[in-house]
Design a protein around this motif. Structure first.
Motif, PDB file in Angstrom:
ATOM      1  N   GLY A  21     -56.360 -15.587   7.470  1.00 11.05           N
ATOM      2  CA  GLY A  21     -57.217 -16.498   8.233  1.00 11.05           C
ATOM      3  C   GLY A  21     -58.362 -17.069   7.418  1.00 11.05           C
ATOM      4  N   LEU A  22     -58.952 -16.256   6.553  1.00 10.63           N
ATOM      5  CA  LEU A  22     -60.026 -16.728   5.680  1.00 10.63           C
ATOM      6  C   LEU A  22     -59.505 -17.118   4.303  1.00 10.63           C
ATOM      7  CD1 LEU A  22     -62.870 -14.155   6.534  1.00 10.63           C
ATOM      8  CD2 LEU A  22     -62.544 -16.482   7.429  1.00 10.63           C
ATOM      9  N   ASN A  23     -58.202 -17.011   4.115  1.00 17.02           N
ATOM     10  CA  ASN A  23     -57.537 -17.340   2.851  1.00 17.02           C
ATOM     11  C   ASN A  23     -58.127 -16.569   1.674  1.00 17.02           C
ATOM     12  OD1 ASN A  23     -55.491 -18.658   1.408  1.00 17.02           O
ATOM     13  ND2 ASN A  23     -56.881 -20.280   0.768  1.00 17.02           N
ATOM     14  N   LEU A  24     -58.396 -15.266   1.904  1.00 21.52           N
ATOM     15  CA  LEU A  24     -58.915 -14.442   0.816  1.00 21.52           C
ATOM     16  C   LEU A  24     -57.855 -14.170  -0.237  1.00 21.52           C
ATOM     17  CD1 LEU A  24     -61.170 -11.898   2.737  1.00 21.52           C
ATOM     18  CD2 LEU A  24     -61.812 -14.054   1.628  1.00 21.52           C
ATOM     19  N   CYS A  25     -56.598 -14.157   0.186  1.00 21.32           N
ATOM     20  CA  CYS A  25     -55.487 -14.067  -0.766  1.00 21.32           C
ATOM     21  C   CYS A  25     -54.614 -15.290  -0.548  1.00 21.32           C
ATOM     22  CB  CYS A  25     -54.669 -12.795  -0.570  1.00 21.32           C
ATOM     23  SG  CYS A  25     -53.227 -12.746  -1.676  1.00 21.32           S
ATOM     24  N   PRO A  26     -54.640 -16.238  -1.473  1.00 20.93           N
ATOM     25  CA  PRO A  26     -53.877 -17.471  -1.278  1.00 20.93           C
ATOM     26  C   PRO A  26     -52.360 -17.273  -1.294  1.00 20.93           C
ATOM     27  CG  PRO A  26     -54.869 -17.412  -3.458  1.00 20.93           C
ATOM     28  CD  PRO A  26     -55.380 -16.219  -2.727  1.00 20.93           C
ATOM     29  N   PHE A  27     -51.903 -16.073  -1.602  1.00 22.62           N
ATOM     30  CA  PHE A  27     -50.471 -15.805  -1.675  1.00 22.62           C
ATOM     31  C   PHE A  27     -49.954 -15.028  -0.467  1.00 22.62           C
ATOM     32  CE2 PHE A  27     -52.543 -15.249  -5.878  1.00 22.62           C
ATOM     33  CZ  PHE A  27     -52.289 -16.524  -6.356  1.00 22.62           C
ATOM     34  N   VAL A 120     -73.676  -3.585  -6.995  1.00 24.84           N
ATOM     35  CA  VAL A 120     -73.973  -4.607  -5.996  1.00 24.84           C
ATOM     36  C   VAL A 120     -74.672  -3.927  -4.819  1.00 24.84           C
ATOM     37  CG1 VAL A 120     -72.955  -6.335  -4.448  1.00 24.84           C
ATOM     38  CG2 VAL A 120     -71.951  -5.951  -6.703  1.00 24.84           C
ATOM     39  N   ALA A 121     -75.683  -4.571  -4.266  1.00 24.47           N
ATOM     40  CA  ALA A 121     -76.425  -3.998  -3.141  1.00 24.47           C
ATOM     41  C   ALA A 121     -75.468  -3.592  -2.024  1.00 24.47           C
ATOM     42  CB  ALA A 121     -77.448  -4.999  -2.619  1.00 24.47           C
ATOM     43  N   ALA A 122     -75.742  -2.442  -1.419  1.00 25.10           N
ATOM     44  CA  ALA A 122     -74.846  -1.873  -0.401  1.00 25.10           C
ATOM     45  C   ALA A 122     -74.609  -2.800   0.783  1.00 25.10           C
ATOM     46  CB  ALA A 122     -75.393  -0.538   0.085  1.00 25.10           C
ATOM     47  N   ASP A 123     -75.569  -3.653   1.123  1.00 19.97           N
ATOM     48  CA  ASP A 123     -75.419  -4.525   2.289  1.00 19.97           C
ATOM     49  C   ASP A 123     -74.897  -5.923   1.939  1.00 19.97           C
ATOM     50  OD1 ASP A 123     -77.711  -5.396   0.988  1.00 19.97           O
ATOM     51  OD2 ASP A 123     -78.848  -5.702   2.845  1.00 19.97           O
ATOM     52  N   ASP A 124     -74.476  -6.117   0.696  1.00 17.98           N
ATOM     53  CA  ASP A 124     -73.990  -7.430   0.262  1.00 17.98           C
ATOM     54  C   ASP A 124     -72.665  -7.773   0.928  1.00 17.98           C
ATOM     55  OD1 ASP A 124     -74.709  -9.405  -2.253  1.00 17.98           O
ATOM     56  OD2 ASP A 124     -72.568  -9.414  -1.743  1.00 17.98           O
ATOM     57  N   VAL A 125     -72.534  -9.003   1.354  1.00 15.36           N
ATOM     58  CA  VAL A 125     -71.325  -9.455   2.049  1.00 15.36           C
ATOM     59  C   VAL A 125     -70.100  -9.449   1.136  1.00 15.36           C
ATOM     60  CG1 VAL A 125     -71.607 -11.942   1.636  1.00 15.36           C
ATOM     61  CG2 VAL A 125     -70.529 -11.161   3.752  1.00 15.36           C
ATOM     62  N   SER A 126     -70.291  -9.457  -0.156  1.00 16.51           N
ATOM     63  CA  SER A 126     -69.159  -9.488  -1.102  1.00 16.51           C
ATOM     64  C   SER A 126     -68.217  -8.303  -0.936  1.00 16.51           C
ATOM     65  CB  SER A 126     -69.654  -9.539  -2.543  1.00 16.51           C
ATOM     66  OG  SER A 126     -70.337  -8.343  -2.888  1.00 16.51           O
ATOM     67  N   HIS A 127     -68.743  -7.171  -0.477  1.00 16.49           N
ATOM     68  CA  HIS A 127     -67.908  -5.980  -0.303  1.00 16.49           C
ATOM     69  C   HIS A 127     -66.774  -6.218   0.698  1.00 16.49           C
ATOM     70  CE1 HIS A 127     -70.859  -3.854  -2.656  1.00 16.49           C
ATOM     71  NE2 HIS A 127     -71.797  -4.022  -1.746  1.00 16.49           N
ATOM     72  N   TYR A 128     -66.971  -7.154   1.604  1.00  9.58           N
ATOM     73  CA  TYR A 128     -65.972  -7.409   2.646  1.00  9.58           C
ATOM     74  C   TYR A 128     -64.703  -8.062   2.095  1.00  9.58           C
ATOM     75  CZ  TYR A 128     -69.146  -5.800   6.194  1.00  9.58           C
ATOM     76  OH  TYR A 128     -69.966  -5.010   6.957  1.00  9.58           O
ATOM     77  N   THR A 129     -64.724  -8.510   0.851  1.00 10.08           N
ATOM     78  CA  THR A 129     -63.481  -9.008   0.252  1.00 10.08           C
ATOM     79  C   THR A 129     -62.481  -7.879   0.064  1.00 10.08           C
ATOM     80  OG1 THR A 129     -64.266  -8.758  -2.030  1.00 10.08           O
ATOM     81  CG2 THR A 129     -64.661 -10.900  -0.944  1.00 10.08           C
ATOM     82  N   ASN A 130     -62.986  -6.634   0.015  1.00 14.52           N
ATOM     83  CA  ASN A 130     -62.114  -5.472  -0.171  1.00 14.52           C
ATOM     84  C   ASN A 130     -62.272  -4.439   0.942  1.00 14.52           C
ATOM     85  OD1 ASN A 130     -62.202  -6.715  -2.921  1.00 14.52           O
ATOM     86  ND2 ASN A 130     -60.851  -5.009  -3.353  1.00 14.52           N
ATOM     87  N   ASN A 161     -64.475 -17.080  -5.770  1.00 14.25           N
ATOM     88  CA  ASN A 161     -64.364 -18.019  -4.638  1.00 14.25           C
ATOM     89  C   ASN A 161     -64.445 -17.286  -3.303  1.00 14.25           C
ATOM     90  OD1 ASN A 161     -64.108 -20.166  -6.419  1.00 14.25           O
ATOM     91  ND2 ASN A 161     -61.872 -20.169  -6.328  1.00 14.25           N
ATOM     92  N   ASN A 162     -63.816 -16.104  -3.224  1.00 22.72           N
ATOM     93  CA  ASN A 162     -63.866 -15.323  -1.984  1.00 22.72           C
ATOM     94  C   ASN A 162     -65.285 -14.879  -1.661  1.00 22.72           C
ATOM     95  OD1 ASN A 162     -61.138 -15.600  -1.598  1.00 22.72           O
ATOM     96  ND2 ASN A 162     -60.616 -13.597  -2.406  1.00 22.72           N
ATOM     97  N   ILE A 163     -65.989 -14.425  -2.675  1.00 23.54           N
ATOM     98  CA  ILE A 163     -67.371 -13.992  -2.472  1.00 23.54           C
ATOM     99  C   ILE A 163     -68.214 -15.176  -2.002  1.00 23.54           C
ATOM    100  CG2 ILE A 163     -69.453 -13.176  -3.654  1.00 23.54           C
ATOM    101  CD1 ILE A 163     -67.513 -11.409  -5.374  1.00 23.54           C
ATOM    102  N   ARG A 164     -68.052 -16.298  -2.646  1.00 17.53           N
ATOM    103  CA  ARG A 164     -68.802 -17.499  -2.252  1.00 17.53           C
ATOM    104  C   ARG A 164     -68.460 -17.907  -0.814  1.00 17.53           C
ATOM    105  NH1 ARG A 164     -68.657 -19.891  -6.722  1.00 17.53           N
ATOM    106  NH2 ARG A 164     -66.579 -20.777  -6.581  1.00 17.53           N
TER     107      ARG A 164
END
Length: 183
Positions: A21-27, A120-130, A161-164
């Motif tokens: 849905g968020l196209n985190l994995c384009p494959f 990376v800070a514990a509350d950073d949204v980037s962690h949600y990529t994994n 790109n996913n983090i952004r």
């Protein structure tokens, strides 16, 4: 998806809503649409039983044609809630790949509800990529991935790109999407 296990259902929903849905994995979309994602749930909590599940999944992936099982997720519904314990299993699983001669044939991607990138800070949204609803290992056929990457421009930018994308979306909107989908 034929499995009615709640952990498998929730994982499938996460794949549809977040990964595709968020196209985190384009494959992922074509493989999911073709029902090529196998979801195996391991309810074990003991290390040896979880390691056995990893070996069984590797064997099943090798014994099954790619057209039937393109990729596989081993979901730990009971164990590995502690991220450090989970990470230890990831390291063991990668060692097993080498020991059984599958290094370069299969690679393992890691997902956990409390996934945190080092430094990376514990509350950073980037962690949600994994981050995923359950601790899991994603077994990827390297040949299949290589074919997918052949026609994809700058695949090395996918993580960035996913983090952004998640930063633009914002953590409140992401958390709302996750709660709306019961993930």
């Amino acid at each position: 998806m034929t499995d009615i296990n709640p952990a498998a259902q929730q994982t499938h929903q996460w794949l549809e809503t977040i990964v595709v849905g968020l196209n985190l994995c384009p494959f992922a979309a074509p493989v999911l649409k073709a029902d090529g994602v196998h979801i195996e749930v391991c309810e074990a909590e003991q290390d040896q039983a979880m390691i056995s599940a990893v070996l069984e999944q590797l064997d099943q992936l090798q014994q099954t044609d790619e057209s039937t099982m393109a990729t596989s997720l081993l979901v730990f519904s009971q164990g590995l809630r502690d991220f450090d314990q989970y990470w230890s299993l990831v390291e063991v699983a990668n060692e097993l790949l080498q020991q059984v001669g599958l290094d370069g044939v299969i690679q393992i991607a890691s997902f956990h509800p409390d996934y945190c990138f080092e430094g990376v800070a514990a509350d950073d949204v980037s962690h949600y990529t994994n981050r995923s609803p359950y601790p899991m290992l994603h077994f990827i056929r390297e040949a299949q991935l290589s074919r997918a990457l052949e026609n994809y421009p700058e695949p090395e930018l996918i993580p960035e790109n996913n983090i952004r994308k998640l930063q633009t979306m914002g953590k409140p909107a992401l958390l709302k999407l996750l709660s709306t989908e019961s993930l």
